[in-house]
Design a protein around this motif. Sequence first.
Motif, mmCIF file in Angstrom:
data_model
loop_
_atom_site.group_PDB
_atom_site.id
_atom_site.type_symbol
_atom_site.label_atom_id
_atom_site.label_comp_id
_atom_site.label_asym_id
_atom_site.label_seq_id
_atom_site.Cartn_x
_atom_site.Cartn_y
_atom_site.Cartn_z
ATOM 1 N N ALA A 189 0.829 -1.209 0.000
ATOM 2 C CA ALA A 189 0.000 0.000 0.000
ATOM 3 C C ALA A 189 0.861 1.254 0.000
ATOM 4 O O ALA A 189 0.588 2.216 -0.735
ATOM 5 N N VAL A 190 1.903 1.274 0.821
ATOM 6 C CA VAL A 190 2.781 2.441 0.870
ATOM 7 C C VAL A 190 3.485 2.634 -0.471
ATOM 8 O O VAL A 190 3.591 3.760 -0.989
ATOM 9 N N GLU A 191 3.962 1.543 -1.053
ATOM 10 C CA GLU A 191 4.663 1.662 -2.337
ATOM 11 C C GLU A 191 3.737 2.153 -3.437
ATOM 12 O O GLU A 191 4.148 2.945 -4.296
ATOM 13 N N ARG A 192 2.486 1.717 -3.427
ATOM 14 C CA ARG A 192 1.531 2.215 -4.426
ATOM 15 C C ARG A 192 1.322 3.714 -4.283
ATOM 16 O O ARG A 192 1.297 4.461 -5.271
ATOM 17 N N LEU A 193 1.165 4.165 -3.043
ATOM 18 C CA LEU A 193 0.927 5.590 -2.813
ATOM 19 C C LEU A 193 2.151 6.443 -3.151
ATOM 20 O O LEU A 193 2.014 7.635 -3.426
ATOM 21 N N CYS A 194 3.318 5.826 -3.127
ATOM 22 C CA CYS A 194 4.546 6.576 -3.403
ATOM 23 C C CYS A 194 5.050 6.360 -4.829
ATOM 24 O O CYS A 194 6.183 6.761 -5.154
ATOM 25 N N THR A 195 4.226 5.752 -5.674
ATOM 26 C CA THR A 195 4.608 5.571 -7.074
ATOM 27 C C THR A 195 4.902 6.925 -7.716
ATOM 28 O O THR A 195 4.126 7.870 -7.574
ATOM 29 N N GLY A 196 6.026 7.012 -8.388
ATOM 30 C CA GLY A 196 6.406 8.270 -9.031
ATOM 31 C C GLY A 196 7.255 9.174 -8.174
ATOM 32 O O GLY A 196 7.739 10.206 -8.657
ATOM 33 N N TRP A 197 7.450 8.822 -6.905
ATOM 34 C CA TRP A 197 8.316 9.635 -6.052
ATOM 35 C C TRP A 197 9.765 9.542 -6.530
ATOM 36 O O TRP A 197 10.178 8.523 -7.101
ATOM 37 N N PRO A 198 10.572 10.573 -6.291
ATOM 38 C CA PRO A 198 12.006 10.470 -6.591
ATOM 39 C C PRO A 198 12.645 9.321 -5.815
ATOM 40 O O PRO A 198 12.261 9.026 -4.675
ATOM 41 N N THR A 199 13.609 8.670 -6.439
ATOM 42 C CA THR A 199 14.301 7.552 -5.806
ATOM 43 C C THR A 199 14.963 8.002 -4.505
ATOM 44 O O THR A 199 15.547 9.078 -4.430
ATOM 45 N N GLY A 200 14.853 7.176 -3.487
ATOM 46 C CA GLY A 200 15.534 7.430 -2.222
ATOM 47 C C GLY A 200 14.675 8.043 -1.145
ATOM 48 O O GLY A 200 15.086 8.074 0.026
ATOM 49 N N LEU A 201 13.471 8.500 -1.485
ATOM 50 C CA LEU A 201 12.606 9.097 -0.461
ATOM 51 C C LEU A 201 11.831 8.046 0.319
ATOM 52 O O LEU A 201 11.414 8.310 1.458
ATOM 53 N N LEU A 202 11.621 6.879 -0.263
ATOM 54 C CA LEU A 202 10.937 5.783 0.422
ATOM 55 C C LEU A 202 11.886 4.612 0.527
ATOM 56 O O LEU A 202 12.494 4.194 -0.452
ATOM 57 N N ARG A 203 11.997 4.068 1.731
ATOM 58 C CA ARG A 203 12.807 2.877 1.947
ATOM 59 C C ARG A 203 11.976 1.889 2.749
ATOM 60 O O ARG A 203 11.398 2.244 3.778
ATOM 61 N N THR A 204 11.876 0.661 2.258
ATOM 62 C CA THR A 204 11.086 -0.362 2.944
ATOM 63 C C THR A 204 11.957 -1.566 3.259
ATOM 64 O O THR A 204 12.984 -1.803 2.615
ATOM 65 N N GLU A 205 11.547 -2.309 4.267
ATOM 66 C CA GLU A 205 12.189 -3.594 4.559
ATOM 67 C C GLU A 205 11.115 -4.655 4.633
ATOM 68 O O GLU A 205 10.133 -4.512 5.366
ATOM 69 N N ARG A 206 11.324 -5.716 3.869
ATOM 70 C CA ARG A 206 10.373 -6.822 3.826
ATOM 71 C C ARG A 206 10.955 -8.022 4.558
ATOM 72 O O ARG A 206 12.100 -8.408 4.330
ATOM 73 N N PHE A 207 10.127 -8.630 5.415
ATOM 74 C CA PHE A 207 10.515 -9.882 6.043
ATOM 75 C C PHE A 207 10.264 -11.051 5.097
ATOM 76 O O PHE A 207 10.851 -12.122 5.246
ATOM 77 N N VAL A 208 9.381 -10.850 4.127
ATOM 78 C CA VAL A 208 9.064 -11.867 3.124
ATOM 79 C C VAL A 208 9.137 -11.180 1.762
ATOM 80 O O VAL A 208 8.515 -10.139 1.570
ATOM 81 N N PRO A 209 9.893 -11.730 0.790
ATOM 82 C CA PRO A 209 9.991 -11.075 -0.516
ATOM 83 C C PRO A 209 8.669 -11.097 -1.261
ATOM 84 O O PRO A 209 7.831 -11.974 -1.067
ATOM 85 N N ARG A 210 8.480 -10.107 -2.130
ATOM 86 C CA ARG A 210 7.277 -10.016 -2.941
ATOM 87 C C ARG A 210 7.229 -11.153 -3.962
ATOM 88 O O ARG A 210 8.239 -11.495 -4.572
ATOM 89 N N GLU A 211 6.060 -11.752 -4.132
ATOM 90 C CA GLU A 211 5.896 -12.782 -5.152
ATOM 91 C C GLU A 211 6.019 -12.150 -6.532
ATOM 92 O O GLU A 211 5.402 -11.123 -6.806
ATOM 93 N N GLN A 212 6.818 -12.747 -7.398
ATOM 94 C CA GLN A 212 6.967 -12.226 -8.744
ATOM 95 C C GLN A 212 7.365 -13.351 -9.685
ATOM 96 O O GLN A 212 8.104 -14.263 -9.315
ATOM 97 N N ALA A 213 6.840 -13.296 -10.884
ATOM 98 C CA ALA A 213 7.133 -14.315 -11.885
ATOM 99 C C ALA A 213 8.526 -14.086 -12.456
ATOM 100 O O ALA A 213 8.960 -12.947 -12.613
#
Length: 316
Positions: free
Chosen positions: A200-224
Amino acid sequence: MSPAHSLISLRVAEKTAAADGVVTLTLRDPEGRRLPDWTPGAHIDLVLPGGRTRQYSLCGDRWDPYQYRIGVLREPAGRGGSVCVHDELAAGDTVAIGGPRNNFPLVPSERYLFVAGGIGITPLLPMIHQARLTGTPWRLLYGGRTRATMAFTGELAAHGDAVTLVPQDTHGPLDLPAALPRPDGRTKVYCCGPPGLLDAVERLCTGWPTGLLRTERFVPREQAPVRDAPFEVRLRRSDLTVTVTPDRTVLDAVRAAGVTVLSSCGRGTCGTCETTVLAGVPDHRDAILDDDERARGDAMFPCVSRACSDRLDLDL
């Protein structure tokens, strides 16, 4: 992000209930020796009985060189590590730890917004302490299922209005659109918690300049995967070439060829197996690298990441 691989033995000095379903462990050297230094956002590898290794964020005082503190959420449906910590480990027991290593570093900013969900509060506690030491303005938005399940609320109460607690059963979900700042470059956002919160946070921050949002995941995102065809991995230092098929990881293929690569989580979250990429284009599938680091393409985590190109050359 060079990992630290050596293990040291520490004693569980204290085991304390921090909230419903959360315990803290205080770890000290049995001989009272100084522990390796660390920085806000760092975690350690905790080697549990039977050899299982799990990663936990350091959430104590980084300026106390003689003890580490971690918080552990009991996850009955998990892989067994947290249940072991809750049900088997006791004060006085000895455990091995690796690290510390930091994939979630706090970088200088004019101000900070910290967003935590559940046990995601743990890496943010030392960041708050650091912000206070440097006199940097900060706010914390902290959500949980209930007030009783939210750890460290007693410690956080000392910070007054800088902390907003949002138990979902009485206050509803976090109001992220209202909390997130305008991306003016002055505020950095650090977020840790369950996948739904991070998404949810990443969606809301779509388009932000790189480096303003930093997240840490305990479980990686599912991706093909980018490709489902085999690819080659050239091990430059070993002068070997291995083929990686769709049903195995790069790490498995490299180890099968007799090349040792240290690994811990096997899920792309701890950073232990970080490997330098000399040529080729990695298919990054970890939860560690940011967008700039992925674009550079000079490092990968072979426990989960693969290849976009027909061949990767690795410094192994």
